[in-house]
Design a protein around this motif. Structure first.
Motif, PDB file in Angstrom:
ATOM      1  N   PRO A 133       0.805  -1.236   0.000  1.00  0.00           N
ATOM      2  CA  PRO A 133       0.000   0.000   0.000  1.00  0.00           C
ATOM      3  C   PRO A 133       0.832   1.278   0.000  1.00  0.00           C
ATOM      4  N   TYR A 134       2.085   1.204   0.399  1.00  0.00           N
ATOM      5  CA  TYR A 134       2.918   2.401   0.522  1.00  0.00           C
ATOM      6  C   TYR A 134       3.921   2.540  -0.632  1.00  0.00           C
ATOM      7  N   LEU A 135       3.917   1.592  -1.577  1.00  0.00           N
ATOM      8  CA  LEU A 135       4.904   1.625  -2.649  1.00  0.00           C
ATOM      9  C   LEU A 135       4.676   2.802  -3.581  1.00  0.00           C
ATOM     10  N   ARG A 136       5.774   3.256  -4.166  1.00  0.00           N
ATOM     11  CA  ARG A 136       5.750   4.332  -5.156  1.00  0.00           C
ATOM     12  C   ARG A 136       6.279   3.790  -6.480  1.00  0.00           C
ATOM     13  N   PRO A 137       5.737   4.238  -7.599  1.00  0.00           N
ATOM     14  CA  PRO A 137       6.219   3.746  -8.896  1.00  0.00           C
ATOM     15  C   PRO A 137       7.658   4.127  -9.186  1.00  0.00           C
ATOM     16  N   ASP A 138       8.170   5.164  -8.519  1.00  0.00           N
ATOM     17  CA  ASP A 138       9.539   5.613  -8.777  1.00  0.00           C
ATOM     18  C   ASP A 138      10.536   5.086  -7.750  1.00  0.00           C
ATOM     19  N   VAL A 139      10.096   4.173  -6.860  1.00  0.00           N
ATOM     20  CA  VAL A 139      10.986   3.545  -5.879  1.00  0.00           C
ATOM     21  C   VAL A 139      10.868   2.027  -6.018  1.00  0.00           C
ATOM     22  N   PRO A 140      11.826   1.382  -6.683  1.00  0.00           N
ATOM     23  CA  PRO A 140      11.768  -0.078  -6.837  1.00  0.00           C
ATOM     24  C   PRO A 140      11.844  -0.790  -5.486  1.00  0.00           C
ATOM     25  N   TYR A 141      11.124  -1.913  -5.388  1.00  0.00           N
ATOM     26  CA  TYR A 141      11.091  -2.716  -4.163  1.00  0.00           C
ATOM     27  C   TYR A 141      11.539  -4.130  -4.504  1.00  0.00           C
ATOM     28  N   VAL A 142      12.602  -4.591  -3.822  1.00  0.00           N
ATOM     29  CA  VAL A 142      13.149  -5.921  -4.072  1.00  0.00           C
ATOM     30  C   VAL A 142      13.125  -6.722  -2.767  1.00  0.00           C
ATOM     31  N   PRO A 143      12.134  -7.581  -2.559  1.00  0.00           N
ATOM     32  CA  PRO A 143      12.104  -8.419  -1.357  1.00  0.00           C
ATOM     33  C   PRO A 143      13.231  -9.446  -1.385  1.00  0.00           C
TER      34      PRO A 143
END
Length: 315
Positions: A133-143
């Protein structure tokens, strides 16, 4: 989060640092939660280089921050996760899985476009759902999940070679940029880890059997021993053999961390527990009726698994 079924070796292997300094993966790496995993990453960056030119440790506890400062394993130690995240090229969340969502809610709004968010949670479906819910399209997230640990916790528990030859499982999302996944791969490779990618759901089923269920059994067996009558309990503690001692080492793990893991991976864990209970009942029947062939077969299968772990340098 850490897998406490792995003890710190008596003679830790010390890989030789590269004679030619490696260019850092990131300019500034922020580690939120400098416990066993987080402080081991900080130590790796300090002792071997190649991870980041500057490392910042973040923790809400004044005592933890003071200890990290005393140990000298970070360039800066901060209390405000958002303030630190605003300076980062990569933010690594090393907090208990139950806290991942709230901490991500603090850091993501402050992160610079293009900076990478990663975490080390021992469950993946629940952590990804909490962070999404807090992700941004300009900040990649790599679990990610480094499959390494000991029964110890806190900033003093870490060591730079914790991840050597251990697996780090990556569970990138479908829309995760390849470049971001590549950067996190390089980070963990420079920590000494082996890399494997899989889906979050598959990760949770794998970890339920190789990590979460063994911890559940260890906590339960130690609880059973503790509930015995006083005289028998005293003998258990006095005459504990190596098998029981191994369980007590695992059971010494952080209770809050494992509470969160059990609850947040409940579906996969309960599935594996049900299968284990069926197998345990089958073994009980074999013992009751003297089925020697079944008993020997199960023991031999266990020996083969142990041999495979040794050959794969995971024991």
């Amino acid at each position: 989060m850490a897998d406490a079924g792995l003890s710190m070796p008596d003679n830790q292997s010390r890989p030789v640092a590269s004679a030619v300094p490696l260019p850092p993966v990131f300019e500034t790496l922020v580690v939120v939660g400098p416990g066993l995993i987080g402080s081991s990453v900080l130590r790796r960056a300090r002792e071997f280089g190649g991870l980041a030119r500057r490392v910042i440790a973040v923790d809400v506890s004044p005592e933890v921050r003071a200890r990290v400062s005393e140990l000298g394993i970070a360039d800066e130690v901060m209390a405000d996760a958002a303030e630190a995240a605003a300076q980062a090229d990569c933010v690594m969340l090393c907090v208990p899985v139950g806290a991942m969502g709230p901490v991500a809610a603090q850091v993501l709004p402050a992160m610079r476009p293009g900076a990478i968010l990663t975490e080390v949670g021992s469950t993946k479906v629940s952590v990804i759902e909490a962070i999404t819910p807090y992700l941004r399209p300009d900040v990649p997230y790599v679990p990610a999940h480094p499959m390494a640990g000991t029964e110890f916790s806190g900033p003093d528990a870490g060591f730079a070679t914790l991840f050597e030859k251990r697996w780090c499982l990556l569970t990138p999302l479908d829309n995760t940029p390849v470049e971001a996944v590549g950067a996190i791969r390089i980070l963990w490779e420079r920590c000494g880890a082996r890399l494997r990618e899989m889906t979050p759901a598959h990760h949770d089923r794998v970890c339920a059997i190789v990590s979460h269920l063994p911890h559940l059994l260890a906590f339960t067996i130690c609880g059973t021993a503790d509930d015995l009558a006083d005289e028998t309990r005293s003998e258990v503690l006095d005459f504990a053999a190596s098998g029981f001692r191994d369980f007590t080492r695992i059971a010494a793990s952080d209770p809050i961390m494992w509470r969160d893991i059990f609850l947040l991976n409940r579906d996969a864990l309960l599935e594996m527990l049900a299968r284990f209970m069926e197998d345990a009942q089958a073994m009980a029947r074999a013992i009751r009726w003297g089925d020697e062939a079944y008993i020997v077969d199960r023991i031999e299968r266990g020996r083969k698994i142990r041999k495979s772990l040794i050959e794969n340098e995971q024991a």
